[in-house]
Design a protein around this motif. Structure first.
Motif, PDB file in Angstrom:
ATOM      1  N   LEU A  94      33.813 -14.471  51.724  1.00 52.74           N
ATOM      2  CA  LEU A  94      35.057 -14.315  50.990  1.00 52.74           C
ATOM      3  C   LEU A  94      36.265 -14.657  51.860  1.00 52.74           C
ATOM      4  CD1 LEU A  94      36.628 -13.340  48.546  1.00 52.74           C
ATOM      5  CD2 LEU A  94      36.414 -11.025  49.418  1.00 52.74           C
ATOM      6  N   SER A  95      36.315 -14.009  53.037  1.00 55.22           N
ATOM      7  CA  SER A  95      37.472 -14.261  53.878  1.00 55.22           C
ATOM      8  C   SER A  95      37.407 -15.676  54.464  1.00 55.22           C
ATOM      9  CB  SER A  95      37.563 -13.221  54.988  1.00 55.22           C
ATOM     10  OG  SER A  95      36.369 -13.158  55.700  1.00 55.22           O
ATOM     11  N   MET A 113      38.952 -17.963  51.923  1.00 58.94           N
ATOM     12  CA  MET A 113      40.396 -17.770  51.960  1.00 58.94           C
ATOM     13  C   MET A 113      40.994 -18.440  53.190  1.00 58.94           C
ATOM     14  SD  MET A 113      41.479 -15.969  49.304  1.00 58.94           S
ATOM     15  CE  MET A 113      43.039 -15.281  49.719  1.00 58.94           C
ATOM     16  N   VAL A 139      43.975 -11.869  55.392  1.00 57.93           N
ATOM     17  CA  VAL A 139      42.667 -12.282  54.903  1.00 57.93           C
ATOM     18  C   VAL A 139      41.548 -11.801  55.822  1.00 57.93           C
ATOM     19  CG1 VAL A 139      41.240 -14.325  54.607  1.00 57.93           C
ATOM     20  CG2 VAL A 139      43.503 -14.250  53.609  1.00 57.93           C
ATOM     21  N   THR A 181      48.604 -19.839  48.192  1.00 61.19           N
ATOM     22  CA  THR A 181      48.016 -18.783  49.030  1.00 61.19           C
ATOM     23  C   THR A 181      48.517 -17.382  48.719  1.00 61.19           C
ATOM     24  OG1 THR A 181      49.618 -19.219  50.731  1.00 61.19           O
ATOM     25  CG2 THR A 181      47.535 -20.368  50.887  1.00 61.19           C
ATOM     26  N   THR A 199      47.879 -15.395  45.620  1.00 63.76           N
ATOM     27  CA  THR A 199      46.507 -15.038  45.302  1.00 63.76           C
ATOM     28  C   THR A 199      46.022 -13.868  46.148  1.00 63.76           C
ATOM     29  OG1 THR A 199      45.760 -16.664  46.875  1.00 63.76           O
ATOM     30  CG2 THR A 199      45.927 -17.358  44.592  1.00 63.76           C
ATOM     31  N   ALA A 200      46.924 -13.314  46.961  1.00 60.84           N
ATOM     32  CA  ALA A 200      46.540 -12.169  47.795  1.00 60.84           C
ATOM     33  C   ALA A 200      46.050 -11.029  46.916  1.00 60.84           C
ATOM     34  CB  ALA A 200      47.706 -11.726  48.655  1.00 60.84           C
ATOM     35  N   TYR A 233      42.598 -11.631  46.088  1.00 63.27           N
ATOM     36  CA  TYR A 233      41.784 -11.339  47.270  1.00 63.27           C
ATOM     37  C   TYR A 233      41.588  -9.838  47.432  1.00 63.27           C
ATOM     38  CZ  TYR A 233      40.454 -10.806  52.109  1.00 63.27           C
ATOM     39  OH  TYR A 233      39.816 -10.443  53.239  1.00 63.27           O
ATOM     40  N   ARG A 236      38.176  -8.065  47.521  1.00 57.54           N
ATOM     41  CA  ARG A 236      37.764  -7.385  48.754  1.00 57.54           C
ATOM     42  C   ARG A 236      37.284  -5.968  48.466  1.00 57.54           C
ATOM     43  NH1 ARG A 236      36.841  -9.715  53.527  1.00 57.54           N
ATOM     44  NH2 ARG A 236      34.926  -9.125  52.559  1.00 57.54           N
ATOM     45  N   MET A 294      37.016 -16.456  42.684  1.00 60.37           N
ATOM     46  CA  MET A 294      37.326 -17.100  43.953  1.00 60.37           C
ATOM     47  C   MET A 294      37.200 -18.623  43.833  1.00 60.37           C
ATOM     48  SD  MET A 294      38.307 -14.656  45.598  1.00 60.37           S
ATOM     49  CE  MET A 294      38.759 -15.580  47.029  1.00 60.37           C
ATOM     50  N   SER A 315      29.075 -11.537  49.958  1.00 60.18           N
ATOM     51  CA  SER A 315      30.294 -10.749  49.915  1.00 60.18           C
ATOM     52  C   SER A 315      30.315  -9.798  48.735  1.00 60.18           C
ATOM     53  CB  SER A 315      31.515 -11.673  49.820  1.00 60.18           C
ATOM     54  OG  SER A 315      31.761 -12.247  51.062  1.00 60.18           O
TER      55      SER A 315
END
Lengths: 173, 328, 102, 634
Positions: free
Chosen positions: D87-88, D91, D134, D260, D263-264, D267, D271, D335, D494
């Motif tokens: 996942l990270s 990103m 990230v 970017t 989309t945090a 994320y 997460r 994602m 993930s």
């Protein structure tokens, strides 16, 4: 020796009281000297001969002489200045400080006497022992003391100089 | 009881002896000065002019004992007493012969220093109490001078203390008997002490507190009669004291050939004889100094004390200590 | 050698200290203030010597020596200040030197 | 190889520091090298790590690099540690890769700006903060990155600070996101107090074991975290800042407000997906938020005239798709869409930027027109991006990712027909407004002329992104089309806890094809409608606009459905009113009283400053006396 202790104590107390109450500075200094000599005797009776000798040599013989020297240098012994001293010492001024001092003395009395243990003091400690531990355990202290003396020397020299740069009005003294 | 009696005897002996040495010294000084200056001196009253001293004493007792009205009376009277008391008290620790001392004090040398440092009050207070500008100047000079010279007097004696390991005068004498008179290893210290001693007694060439050319008679200008007499005598007692100490500290005290006598009072007397003889030499030295030196300027005197004598005495102490450590 | 109770020595020190304090507070003449300070220091030194004597240790006398050292330095500087003060203000009244109010 | 991980955030940070302290001395080329180069090397390292993950994955498919311990207070012992898992990694790759391309583009785009080095310093700092966000191993570090990107967003929106409107936009972005951040911080507090750790992985494990599915605590935490995600990602109801954020330079919009940072939120939810799986209600909330947002933003995009605002609303709408995917449990689909969206949206922004650059900062699409011939390369790349956004079937990446979302919105156990319907309608709107923009801006009569054409530094990123926008979708194909699931397989470790994820395959291919055909039809229909309304027969619109109601509707849509006005009446104005009423602060009275007391005491104490030494000595003595008495008598 015990009697000597009490007599010397009485003399010391009396002389000290006189120091505080004198109008003439030279008399006060003389009483101060007497007080110091009496304390030296107390030291002697407690077995601290070395301290007793030092008390006389340094305190009575040097430090107090400096006072006398200063009094003479400023010439403040004779009557005009004692009259001025009387003006400064009005009766009312005694009340507060005396009360404070009596309170302090009372507190000391309470602490010392209420402790309840009365141990005997006084056994002879000779100069050699003092010297040895002074230069072994207290070596750093001796060094620091020497630094203090040096600082005092420099400070006194600077302050005592005749013409400090910012001196406003001269005079010959 | 016997011991107490002995102590009392010694005290009496010291007081009487020392007090009588002083007038004798006056006569001696005048005669010797005259001799060295190629003149007669007192020679009319009595044999060799000896009674001249007596006559002087009588004159002094009968003069008017005058206290100036502008003076501070109590201090004025106290001042001459102090010099006699301190000087005489200092004699308490001098060992004239084995066992012949008033007290056998462990810090005897310090006691002497203490007493000599108290002596300064006499001169200073006299100068102040007179309420006279010349006296005041004399007193000021005396206090500054004695403060300065006292410092290295004490320091110069420390060499002796280092070598003998004690402040006790009798033990110092004994230490010299075992090794060598300290005038040899402590020659510099001895010279320093001698100079300091002269200054302490403000004898020529260090008699600036009473320099008659500048200050009339310095601190004792206003004194008369027996008060002046006490100053006068106090000075001679001081000289005697310094001479005794020179003997004790540097010239082996009572040490000397005993001519086969090994015990009893006779031995003590012989030893005392040696002591007295040595002291007498130094007394004569003091008089000789007076006869031969001129008076320095005051600032020279002070500078000499602080800038030359003090470093020298410190150096003496340092070298002595280093040498002792090296020899150990 | 002696039979002086430690308490009495300390008591003497305390009383001398109190008297010295009174002197500091009462006297306006700065010379007296300095003298009273000496008294206080001396009494503190006395307490140390008494304590040292109580346990037969040299430490009390050593502290006494340190106190004497400090006293000597203090007097040297203090008297130099007194000298300057007298030269400038023509008086020794400590309260006269309050121009800066602090 | 994996040990190089720390370099990825460290290089942009170094670049930032260099530019901050020596930016003025480097000269423009130096600034460009440092600014773009640091991110470029980071991107290379990220690529290497990706290669390592593909060829020889570390044990458990994750890798932790502890740099040092941050604090050590009892049990609370957060570390500065980096955590790398698929996942990270994805990103990171997007942030550094797309970030590098945008940096490169900026070299040309910002070339004439006087604050060249400040721009790159801020951009580097942003990349650094985003990477920290990230890669953070624990929530505290994540929070640092989170606020760091917020700060950079603020700095860059207000980059041209001489215009007050830009500063206002920056402040708005900062303040509105702060609302969400507060909720998120509360969620973090809740997590720490309840689970006793900040370590994300520990946290998830403990949550899975300690909390019952559907428990209130999980729901509360999930909703609070959702608040943060909503704020940062510009979702309903905190979406209002994002259109205004277009005040910044176009590369900033591309990097931060499209590819970017926004989309945090996605994320964050991905997460902490375990918590959401424990709270189905929260998942439903996520899905509903996403669905509503995509519809509202799509509507608003119709009425915009500013090319960047159209793109901004489309961004909001696309992130709505991602939320929808998250809400139905399609983690990897979310994602996937994030990735493809990053490519094509960055492409669109950069291409739009090229147009703006070429037309001297002209952003109004109605004043463009016909530039397709003047800027052929820009036109083509923009068209590729627009196709991807509109999900033209088979050849664009957007098609595959959006299709995956729509499919799962229907079939997933958390899915629902209405959600699918919203997504499908959204697809229709997306293609319609996208091609409205294309037709108005690039076709028709030229209304202005091109001043200067972009150079290769600006064109190369466009080409690269166009390439990625096209091929990026082929790594994840629908089941009936060979069922290539590279991306989902890669992401699988993930989302190991996600139960029921595999159930999707049980539906028949027929349903899948059917859904896809509907979506395709809607998308193509949208294009057709746009063609008719905005290119072929624009008079229809003009006719409609004559009626009062339609004009009001247009104004309503133009203002983003009136959310700004709503918030003004609900929050801003009452607050301003209270502030005005309370001009002489009531609380101040208390402080004034304190100050008065202080001054009184000062005055009284000042009386004691007499300058008399004896007085001070008496004070000391009295104080000592009191102290000693206290010591003695107690």
């Amino acid at each position: 020796m015990t009697i000597a202790f009490y007599v010397a104590s009485a003399v010391a107390l009396f002389a000290t009281l006189m120091v505080v109450t004198r109008r003439n500075p030279v008399h006060a200094v003389l009483y101060l000297m007497v007080s110091l000599l009496a304390v030296a005797v107390v030291f002697f009776t407690l077995g601290a001969h070395f301290a007793a000798a030092l008390e006389v040599i340094i305190y009575a013989g040097a430090i107090i002489v400096l006072f006398v020297f200063m009094i003479m240098l400023l010439n403040i012994g004779p009557p005009p200045s004692t009259r001025q001293e009387s003006l400064l010492l009005t009766p009312g001024i005694w009340v507060g400080p005396s009360a404070l001092s009596v309170l302090l003395a009372g507190l000391f009395l309470y602490v010392i006497l209420a402790g309840g243990r009365s141990v005997q003091a006084g056994s002879y400690v000779d100069a050699k022992t003092v010297g040895i531990s002074m230069f072994e355990i207290y070596f750093l202290g001796v060094e620091l003391a020497s630094m203090i003396l040096l600082a005092g020397l420099v400070g006194a020299y600077h302050l005592g100089k005749r013409d400090l740069p910012d001196e406003a009005e001269g005079g010959n003294g | 009881m016997n011991e107490t009696l002995g102590t009392l005897l010694i005290i009496a002996f010291v007081i009487l002896g020392v007090l009588h040495v002083a007038p004798g010294l006056i006569w001696l000084e005048r005669r010797l000065l005259a001799l060295w200056q190629d003149r007669y001196g007192p020679n009319r009253v009595g044999p060799f002019g000896l009674f001249q001293v007596l006559a002087d004493a009588i004159k002094m007792f009968f003069k008017e004992d005058w206290i100036p009205p502008f003076a501070d009376k109590a201090t004025f009277i106290l001042a001459p007493c102090i010099i006699n008391v301190t000087a005489l008290t200092a004699f308490a620790v001098i060992p004239f012969a084995p066992g012949w001392s008033v007290v056998d004090m462990s810090v005897g040398l310090l006691f002497f220093l203490a007493m000599s440092s108290l002596g300064v009050y006499s001169v200073t207070l006299a100068g102040w109490a007179s309420n006279n500008k010349y006296s005041l100047l004399g007193g000021l000079r005396a206090s500054a001078q004695m403060l300065g010279y006292e410092v290295f007097m004490g320091l110069s004696l420390m060499g002796v203390v280092l070598m003998s390991g004690t402040f006790n005068l009798a033990k110092i004498v004994e230490a010299q008997q075992n090794t060598i008179w300290y005038c040899v290893p402590q020659f510099l210290g001895m010279m320093l002490f001698l100079i300091a001693g002269i200054a302490e007694t403000h004898r020529l060439p260090f008699d600036l507190p009473e320099a008659e050319a500048e200050l009339i008679a310095g601190f004792h200008s206003e004194y008369s009669s027996m008060k002046f007499g006490m100053f006068f005598i106090g000075e001679y007692i001081g000289i005697t004291l310094i001479s005794c100490l020179m003997t004790v500290l540097y010239f082996g005290g009572w040490d000397g050939p005993t001519f086969g006598i090994s015990e009893g009072l006779a031995l003590k007397l012989v030893q005392f004889g040696w002591f007295a003889a040595k002291t007498f030499v130094f007394l004569c030295l003091f008089i000789l100094l007076r006869a031969s030196f001129c008076r320095p300027r005051y600032d020279q005197l002070i500078a000499f004390g602080w800038k030359i004598m003090l470093p020298l005495s410190l150096a003496n102490l340092l070298i002595t200590g280093a040498a002792l450590l090296a020899l150990e | 050698m002696t039979s002086v109770p430690m308490d009495h020595g300390l008591l003497l020190a305390g009383l001398l200290f109190a008297v010295g304090l009174a002197g500091v507070l009462v006297r306006r003449n700065i010379l007296y203030v300095l003298m009273s300070l000496e008294i206080m220091m001396n009494s503190a030194a006395l307490a140390f010597v008494v304590a040292g004597a109580r346990w037969s240790q040299p430490d009390g006398q050593i502290v006494f020596i340190f106190i004497v050292t400090v006293a000597a330095a203090e007097v040297a500087v203090g008297l130099a200040l007194v000298y300057q003060m007298f030269k400038r203000m023509k008086t020794l009244d400590a309260d006269a030197a309050s121009l800066m109010r602090g | 190889m994996l040990d190089l991980l720390w370099l990825i955030p460290a290089l942009p940070l170094a670049g930032f520091l260099v530019l901050l302290f020596a930016g003025e001395k480097l000269g423009k080329s130096g600034v460009a090298w440092v600014g773009a180069g640091s991110v470029g090397i980071s991107a290379l390292i990220a690529g290497l790590l990706k290669w390592t993950f593909l060829t020889s994955p570390p044990e458990g498919h994750h890798f932790t690099q502890a740099l040092w311990t941050w604090l050590d207070v009892g049990a609370f012992k957060p570390e500065i540690a980096l955590y790398l898992d698929p996942l990270s990694l994805v990103m990171t790759l997007v942030v550094t890769g797309v970030g590098f391309l945008i940096h490169l583009y900026s070299v040309g785009y910002m070339h004439d700006d006087e604050d060249y080095s400040r721009f790159f310093a801020c951009m580097n700092l942003f990349v650094f903060a985003m990477l920290i966000l990230v890669l953070a191993d624990n929530l505290l570090l994540l929070y640092v990155g989170w606020e760091g990107v917020g700060l950079c967003s603020y700095l860059l929106i207000g980059f041209w600070y001489k215009d007050p409107a830009n500063c206002k936009a920056a402040q708005k972005a900062f303040i509105v996101t702060r609302v969400g951040d507060t909720a998120m911080a509360l969620g973090f507090f809740l997590l720490v107090t309840q689970l006793g750790t900040l370590q994300v992985q520990d946290l998830l494990e403990r949550a899975a074991t300690r909390w019952e599915p559907g428990s209130g605590m999980a729901l509360a935490t999930a909703l609070l975290l959702l608040g943060g995600a909503v704020g940062k990602s510009g979702q309903l109801p905190l979406q209002t800042w994002l259109p205004d954020a277009m005040a910044g330079p176009t590369p900033v919009s591309a990097l931060i407000h499209a590819a970017t940072m926004v989309t945090a939120g996605v994320y964050l939810i991905a997460r902490t997906y375990v918590i959401y799986t424990l709270a189905p209600a929260a998942m439903a909330a996520v899905a509903v938020v996403g669905a509503l947002t995509l519809l509202i933003a799509g509507l608003a995009a119709f009425a915009q005239s500013d090319i960047k605002r159209v793109l901004a609303y489309s961004t909001i709408s696309q992130i709505g798709y991602m939320f929808l995917a998250l809400g139905v449990g399609a983690w990897s689909a979310a994602m996937f869409h994030f990735m493809t969206h990053a490519f094509f949206k960055a492409l669109l922004f950069l291409a739009a930027g090229s147009v703006i650059y070429a037309l001297h900062h002209e952003q109004n699409i109605f004043k463009m027109g016909g530039i397709r011939k003047q800027l052929p390369l820009t036109y083509r790349t923009f068209l590729i991006g627009a196709s991807s956004l509109a999900a033209i079937p088979f050849i664009t990446s957007g098609f595959y990712s959006k299709d995956a979302i729509l499919y799962q919105a229907f079939t997933s156990e958390h899915g629902h027909f209405l959600l699918w319907l919203a997504g499908a309608l959204g697809a229709l709107m997306t293609s319609a407004y996208t091609f409205r923009m294309v037709f108005i801006a690039f076709f028709g009569e030229p209304k202005t002329h091109v001043h200067h054409k972009p150079g290769w530094v600006m064109n190369f990123p466009l080409l690269a992104l166009a390439f990625l926008s096209t091929v990026g979708g082929f790594i994840e194909l629908p089941h009936f089309m060979g069922h290539a699931q590279f991306f989902a397989d890669f992401m699988a470790p993930s989302f190991a806890h996600a139960a029921g994820h595999a159930a999707e395959a049980h539906h028949g291919a027929g349903l899948e094809i059917g859904l896809m055909v509907v979506a395709m039809a809607l998308g193509l229909g949208g294009i057709a409608a746009a063609y008719v309304l905005f290119l072929a027969k624009p008079e229809i619109i003009e006719e409609k606009m004559k009626s009062e109601g339609n004009r009001k509707l247009h104004a309503f849509l133009f203002s983003g459905l009136g959310f700004d006005k709503l918030y003004d009446t609900l929050f801003v104005n009452p607050y301003c009113w209270i502030a005005r009423v309370n001009k002489r602060d009531i609380v101040d009275l208390g402080y004034s009283f304190l100050a008065a007391v202080g001054m009184l005491v000062h005055f009284l104490l000042g009386l004691t400053v007499t300058g008399r030494v004896r007085w001070y000595a008496a004070g000391i003595a009295a104080g000592c006396l009191i102290l000693m008495s206290v010591m003695v008598f107690t």
